[in-house]
Structures are given as C-alpha cells and as structure tokens.
Enzyme design. Structure first.
Site, PDB file in Angstrom:
ATOM      1  N   GLU A 137       0.665  -1.422  -0.135  1.00 25.54           N
ATOM      2  CA  GLU A 137      -0.010   0.052   0.084  1.00 25.54           C
ATOM      3  C   GLU A 137       0.714   1.142   0.056  1.00 25.54           C
ATOM      4  O   GLU A 137       2.068   1.088   0.198  1.00 25.54           O
ATOM      5  CB  GLU A 137      -0.770  -0.066   1.252  1.00 25.54           C
ATOM      6  N   LYS A 139       2.754   4.672   0.999  1.00 25.11           N
ATOM      7  CA  LYS A 139       3.197   5.050   2.417  1.00 25.11           C
ATOM      8  C   LYS A 139       2.778   6.630   2.334  1.00 25.11           C
ATOM      9  O   LYS A 139       3.378   7.359   1.811  1.00 25.11           O
ATOM     10  CB  LYS A 139       4.857   4.949   2.323  1.00 25.11           C
ATOM     11  N   ASP A 141       2.285  10.327   3.163  1.00 24.16           N
ATOM     12  CA  ASP A 141       3.320  11.444   3.494  1.00 24.16           C
ATOM     13  C   ASP A 141       2.546  12.583   4.492  1.00 24.16           C
ATOM     14  O   ASP A 141       2.099  13.550   3.742  1.00 24.16           O
ATOM     15  CB  ASP A 141       3.819  12.108   2.702  1.00 24.16           C
ATOM     16  N   TYR A 250      -4.423   2.351   8.337  1.00 22.80           N
ATOM     17  CA  TYR A 250      -3.641   1.405   7.899  1.00 22.80           C
ATOM     18  C   TYR A 250      -3.385   0.185   8.402  1.00 22.80           C
ATOM     19  O   TYR A 250      -2.677  -0.691   8.100  1.00 22.80           O
ATOM     20  CB  TYR A 250      -2.553   1.952   6.767  1.00 22.80           C
ATOM     21  N   LYS A 347      11.135   3.311  -0.290  1.00 21.50           N
ATOM     22  CA  LYS A 347      11.214   4.840  -0.340  1.00 21.50           C
ATOM     23  C   LYS A 347      11.419   5.288  -1.585  1.00 21.50           C
ATOM     24  O   LYS A 347      12.273   4.955  -2.348  1.00 21.50           O
ATOM     25  CB  LYS A 347      12.371   5.565   0.520  1.00 21.50           C
ATOM     26  N   CYS A 441      14.077  51.002  -6.014  1.00 19.43           N
ATOM     27  CA  CYS A 441      13.718  50.116  -7.142  1.00 19.43           C
ATOM     28  C   CYS A 441      14.867  49.544  -7.581  1.00 19.43           C
ATOM     29  O   CYS A 441      15.704  50.499  -8.225  1.00 19.43           O
ATOM     30  CB  CYS A 441      12.990  50.558  -8.216  1.00 19.43           C
ATOM     31  N   CYS A 444      14.805  50.736 -11.656  1.00 17.61           N
ATOM     32  CA  CYS A 444      14.927  52.362 -11.968  1.00 17.61           C
ATOM     33  C   CYS A 444      15.359  53.484 -10.831  1.00 17.61           C
ATOM     34  O   CYS A 444      15.062  54.362 -11.063  1.00 17.61           O
ATOM     35  CB  CYS A 444      13.367  52.635 -12.372  1.00 17.61           C
ATOM     36  N   CYS A 459       7.260  49.482  -6.453  1.00 17.30           N
ATOM     37  CA  CYS A 459       7.780  50.782  -7.224  1.00 17.30           C
ATOM     38  C   CYS A 459       6.828  51.173  -8.043  1.00 17.30           C
ATOM     39  O   CYS A 459       6.168  50.701  -8.957  1.00 17.30           O
ATOM     40  CB  CYS A 459       8.925  50.142  -8.258  1.00 17.30           C
ATOM     41  N   CYS A 464       9.415  52.678 -15.037  1.00 12.49           N
ATOM     42  CA  CYS A 464      10.191  51.700 -14.767  1.00 12.49           C
ATOM     43  C   CYS A 464      10.414  50.623 -15.736  1.00 12.49           C
ATOM     44  O   CYS A 464       9.452  49.916 -16.125  1.00 12.49           O
ATOM     45  CB  CYS A 464       9.819  51.124 -13.262  1.00 12.49           C
TER      46      CYS A 464
END
Ligand code: IVH
Length: 705
Positions: A137, A139, A141, A250, A347, A441, A444, A459, A464
């Site tokens: 089955e 695993k 997480d 499980y 894994k 900025c 610019c 900005c 710009c």
C-alpha cells in the site's frame, strides 16, 4: 539539551561518519560505535522531538545500520540507552501525554529492487517458507496518529510522540470528517481496537490553504505534511476543521475480542482483510490502493508503477509499504526495538534537499511589486534542478530567519513550486549575512513604498523598465492575448535590442531587423506576424486581463467585458457603477477607476485601437443593433461552403440562439444537402423561414450593417 556548539560538532561528526561509510573506511570500532550512538540520538531528537531533521531518512538508516553492525561486532558493549535498544526520545509536552497500547514503531527502509529481494529472502528464512504473500500500500506522507475505539466508540486519538506515548489530540482528530466517531467493530467480534493511520492534507486542500494565506499576505507552507502536522497541534479545534484534513487508516495494532471463546473473524487473519474490514466499517483505509501479491517480483512491479504515477495522485506519498499479509506469520516474525520484521518501506526518490543560499535578487513585477528571490547552489530535488526560489516578502524572510550563506532545506511537493522549508541556523559559522531589503527600485531606482495593509514593497514609477517588460510578457501570455511564438524570452530579447519599448510597440515590429537575428527564419517571422494579427481579434476580456490592471484576474475580466460596449466606456464609470456588477468589490472598483482615470492609460488604449485591436465587446455590442438578436437558428444537412460550427458561431456572434430541434419557436432552418426529417417537420410550421446557406450569409451580412 544540545547547545549550538554541540550541534555543529555533531553535524560535522555525522557528515564524517557518512563519508567514512561511503568510502568503506569504518573499522566498526568501539569508538565509532559510541560516535554513532551519539549522532543517532541527536538525529532522533531533531526528527521526533523538534520535527526538524537535518539529514534524510536514507542517511539516518545508513547510520543506524552501521551502529547495528558495530554492536554485532562488540555485543558485550551494547548499552541499554543505545538507539537500537529503544523507541524514540522525549516529548514536547504541549497536550496531555498518554501511553499507546502498543508502541508505535518505525519502518525499516528499502530503496531499490535489490533491497526488496533481500527483505524477502530474510523474511522467508525467518519463517522457513519458500514463498510469502505480501500486501502493498502507499506510504502516506503526513502525520501519524493512533486511534482507540472502545465498544464501537472513538475514545481517544494520539500523536506518535516518542513512540511509547503521544499527545492526546482527540478533539482535533474529531474535526476530520473521514474519521468515524463510531464504528461497528462488534460486527467483527471486537471490543477494544487500536488503529494506526496518517493524517494528510491532499494537494488541492493544500493549494487552497496556501492561497488563503497568500490572500492575507501570509507566506505559504512548504508542504502538505507540515500543514497536517501543524494542524494536529493547534489549540483551537475549529481552526483544524478549516484545514480540510484527511486520514488514511492502515494498521490495527491491538484488539480485544468481545467473547474470548469465539473464533477469530477471518478478516482479522490477514492484513489485507483488515484493510477491507476498516473500509467496511467506514474508515478511509487504502482498500483500493492496496494490492495483495504472492511473490516479491510482483511487489517490485507494483512499487515502481506507483512511483511512476505518483504525481497524478491527489495526495502526497513518499513511498510504498510492503507487509507480510498473514497475521500469524507477522507474529512469528516479531520486531526489533525499532521496526517490525514483517514490514518494510520502499522509499521513493527524495524531494527534499539542502543547499546553500548564495545571494538574494530583487525582481520587479508588472505591478511594481518587488519580490526577493533566493539564489541557491543548484541542487536536484526529486529529479528537478533548483537554483532559485521566491522568498515572497520581507516578513517571510524574517519568519524563516534566512541569511545569505545559510544552508537551507528545500522541498518540492508534487507539482508544488519548490519552497524553503527552513534555514539550518545551527550550521552557521558566523560568516552569514543578513538580507537587506532595498529602499529603492533595483531596476529604476525610484523609492519603494509599502501600503499599511500589505506585505509587499512597490515601485510606483510609470517609466520603470522592469515593469514595462513584465507588462509586455503578461500581455502576450497564454491567458491574455495569447500571442504564440512571442514568449518571455523574445520579449526580453526584443526589448534589450530596442525593437519594442512598450505594449503597443509589439504591433509595429520591424520584421526586417528581426529577420537578421539568429534563430529567426522566414517561417518563425510568418508565425509571429500571424499570431499578432490573430490577437487583434481576441475577445475583449482577454485584452482587459492582458492590461494587467491590479486585482483583475481572468474571471473579473470576463464580468467587466460584459458590462460595456466598448472598453473606453470604463472611463465614465464610477466606483458605484462598478460595485453594482457581480463579484466586483471595493478593491477592484477602485483599481478600475484609477486605471481609467489615468490619461496615460487612455492614450495606450487609443493607440492599441488605432493599431487594429478590437476594443468593442463583440458579443454584447452586436445584438444591440442586430436584427438577429434573440432569433433562433437550426442547421440541417451538409452546408456547401461553411462548416456547421462556423455557421453556428456566425449566428451566435450576432445574438442568435442555436435551437436544439424544430418547434414553433424556431425562426430559421438553414438547409444544406441531404437534409432529412427536420426539413419535413419545418415545412409543416409556416412561421419558420426555410433558407439556403447563401441566404443565411446574406442575412448575416445585412444584419451587420
Ligand atoms: S505501517 C508497525 N503503513 O511511515 C507498522 N506506516 O516510516 C507501522 N506510514 O510511522 C507502520 N504510511 O507514520 C505503515 N501505509 C503505511 C504507512 C505508514 C505512512 C508512516 C507511519 C510510520 C512511518 C514509518
């Protein structure tokens, strides 16, 4: 318990031991045995108590196995406090601590086919059999939990804790709707049952949760596991409910029978049978995901096929778990102090990695928002090389305590964009530097400003350059004007070469100059020209979206497009007018009024119109003066020149409605070759105009005038 100095020494020792292992330099001496014990205790504390691992599971396993090997060589030197002799470490003690009925063990790990074959060989050896049936089955997480049901009622839920005792989180667990508050275990002859499982947050819930964080200008969480584990420890169960958690159950770790004399229910004699039983009792067990097989080759196949489809699952898994199916065999095989001998985890490739944060760049977006982007020493995470990651805003940097020179743990969960999980502050050597947010900025040099309610610095300069480029990129993008073959790279290139200067300039490109650029043959220029032409006829909402007006997403753009006959009509609308529209709130209304109140933006729109872009709302504008508005049309037979779908579109564009069949409500039946019963039916209703394709085209043309 571990001072910062200690941490650095232990981490260095851990790296040294891992390197020695890799290079076969371990002598399995008594000194190494003590070092390994110390290092493993340190990592267990990091993992189980702090929930902040410094090494991967794979590395932990290698160290653990090395210690086992050392102890085998020096059996008289094994001490009772060795990590091989006990389960876990101490607790963090926020909730009431309760003992598990049976300790919650870990799983031994495997990483490839050879490891699985080895596991099978040992398992068969342990029980003296030629073949063993397995149940496999996913695993999951998430965060592991233990549930106790007594007389069919859920009486307690706990976290894993140190494996022997965990935190009582019953109230929080009750918020997870997939966990039944009562289940009819009596039907299977059971009285007390302890069940193990994993609380998870599925990918969609996780994305949704992160979106709500983003809406409140809060930084996102790194992965669904952290989101689930964090939720279980929240003080207010109502907040838990909002996280849309889920749980897979499980394993049954303990049970008592209602009647000691009664025979065991057959379901309880195999692991796969227990999963079916749990499913039958209303639990979300991996009944459908599991597979029962009769040999290890089938185990390997199933594991690999699941890994290949991992990204398509709605939740995160980090591997598969292989369990001996027969419970009597499981009991015969027993367990070590660390893991059962009858199960092993397979894994998947890791999606977490640590790397150095080398610098931070500040990028200016199309709305002027300045976003810090961390540059990283390139590292592979789950098969993808990551070299930069957005670190969102100043607060996020503070919260994660990021510094230049830090080692950071990063993670890529499914399709989720990589995130920094955290910085490993304990690995600092003092040379790290704070990240200084700019006051001006970076593109610019205009001063940056921040609204009180926002986390972003902006900005506000109209000239710009960085913003101009980003605006063009957004304008040509797929969901906006969808100017294929333009793309981000070409926008940047053309801008640098002075071939474009703003959005309108993309419609007066100098194709001769582009023709001499490398990679631009006649074909790509033709494509570009065609794409530009096609974009002029895009529906109005795409243009509205493409303008990149703040807070206007695709959906709002559609609402707005439907509210006017011509885009410039917005120049006369007030906030009150706009607020009357569906889904338009104060923020959006104000943003539109601001945009259309700016003479520069009006000039931009006039320029685009002069260049041939359609600023009219074709859909809405047409029916107003159209004689076909609301008229119903139906087509039958093969039309001589038009495709059926194109003809239907022509009628619809002028406000016509396509009917589903012949009835007295039908206005026009357009008849092609081999017309069938529809024509016969229509002939009987004398209000229906029966016309040819040519007459239809004439009708369309005349209604446009
Ligand atoms: S069985 C005695 N099955 O993985 C057997 N564990 O690394 C106990 N996990 O602590 C575990 N999915 O939190 C088992 N299908 C699954 C699992 C699973 C996730 C977790 C569990 C365990 C950890 C071991």
């Amino acid at each position: 318990m571990f001072t910062p100095e200690n941490l650095r020494i232990l981490q260095a020792l851990s790296s040294q031991l891992l390197a020695d292992l890799t290079n076969n330099r371990l002598a399995y001496s008594e000194q190494e045995m003590m070092d390994l014990q110390q290092v493993l205790r340190f990592h267990e504390y990091r993992y189980y108590v702090l929930n902040e691992p410094l090494i991967s599971d794979g590395e932990y396993d290698r160290l653990f196995k090395a210690l086992e090997a050392c102890e085998q060589k020096n059996p008289t030197k094994i001490t009772p406090d060795s990590p091989t002799q006990r389960v876990g470490s101490s607790l963090n003690g926020q909730f009431e601590t309760v003992a598990h009925l049976v300790p919650m063990l870990s799983l031994d790990n495997s990483y490839n086919e050879a490891d699985l074959i080895d596991f099978d060989r040992k398992a068969k050896g342990l029980v003296g059999l030629d073949s063993i049936d397995y149940s496999i089955e996913p695993k999951f997480d998430g965060a592991s939990i233990s549930l106790i049901y007594e007389n069919n009622q859920l009486v307690r839920a706990t976290t894993r804790g140190d494996g022997v005792a965990g935190d009582d989180i019953t109230q929080n667990i009750k918020q997870i709707r997939s966990i039944p508050l009562s289940a009819n275990f009596a039907r299977y002859g059971l009285q007390t049952v302890e069940i193990r499982g994993e609380v998870i947050m599925n990918k969609k819930a996780f994305d949704g949760f992160n979106a709500t964080l983003a809406a409140s200008n809060l930084p996102p969480l790194a992965n669904p596991r952290n989101a689930a584990a964090g939720a279980l420890r929240m003080k207010d169960p109502r907040e838990v409910a909002q996280r849309n958690l889920d749980a897979f159950l499980y394993h049954i770790s303990y049970y008592t029978k209602l009647d000691d004399e009664a025979a065991l229910h057959p379901a309880i004699t195999t692991h796969s049978g227990m999963l079916d039983m749990l499913w039958d009792l209303g639990f979300r067990s991996p009944k459908k995901e599991k597979k029962a097989v009769t040999n290890i080759d089938a185990v390997v196949d199933y594991c690999l096929s699941f890994e290949a489809g991992r990204d398509d699952l709605p939740y995160e898994i980090d591997g598969m778990v292989i369990k001996v199916d027969n419970i009597a065999l499981q009991e015969k095989m027993g367990m070590t102090s660390h893991h059962p001998r009858w199960a092993i985890a397979f894994k998947f490739k890791a999606r977490q990695a640590s790397t150095k944060l080398t610098s931070v760049e500040f990028q200016v977006g199309r709305t002027g928002a300045v976003t810090p982007v961390a540059k990283l020493q390139p590292v592979s995470v789950g098969g993808v090389t990551v070299s930069s990651i957005s670190v969102h805003n100043e607060e996020y940097i503070k919260e994660k305590d990021l510094k230049i020179g830090d080692t950071v743990l990063i993670e890529r969960a499914g399709d989720v964009i990589p995130q920094i999980v955290k910085s490993l502050a304990e690995l600092r050597d003092g040379s790290e530097q704070s990240i200084v947010f700019p006051t001006h900025c970076p593109a610019c040099n205009a001063p940056l400003s921040k609204e009180e309610t926002e986390a972003v610095w902006r900005c506000n300069s109209n000239t710009c350059e960085a913003q101009v480029v980003e605006k063009i990129i957004h304008f040509v993008s797929k969901d906006a004007l969808d100017i294929k073959s333009f793309g981000e790279a070409n926008v940047r290139k053309f801008y640098e070469l002075g071939l474009i200067t703003d959005v309108p300039s993309i419609y007066s490109l100098d194709f001769e100059r582009i023709g001499v650029l490398e990679g631009f043959g006649k074909k790509s220029i033709d494509n570009l020209q065609a794409a530009l032409e096609a974009s002029k006829k895009q529906p109005l909402y795409r243009l509205i979206y493409g303008l990149g007006i703040r807070f206007i997403g695709e959906t709002t753009a559609k609402t707005l497009a439907n509210a006017v006959d011509h885009l410039l009509d917005f120049a006369t609308k007030t906030e009150a007018d706009l607020l009357a529209l569906e889904d338009v709130g104060v923020k959006v209304a104000k943003s539109i009024v601001d945009f259309f109140g700016d003479a520069q933006n009006i000039r931009l729109l006039q320029k685009l119109e002069a260049l041939g872009l359609d600023l009219k709302n074709q859909k809405k504008a047409a029916p107003v003066g159209s004689t076909l508005s609301g008229q119903t049309f139906l087509f039958t037979g093969t039309l001589p020149t038009l495709k059926r779908s194109a003809a239907e579109q022509m009628a619809a564009d002028l406000g016509g409605v396509i009917a589903s069949g012949v009835s007295s409500k039908l206005n026009y039946l357009i008849v092609g070759e081999d017309a069938g019963s529809k024509l016969e039916k229509a002939k009987k209703i004398n209000t229906i105009h029966i016309i040819s394709e040519a007459e239809f085209i004439q009708l369309i043309e005349s209604s446009k005038q």
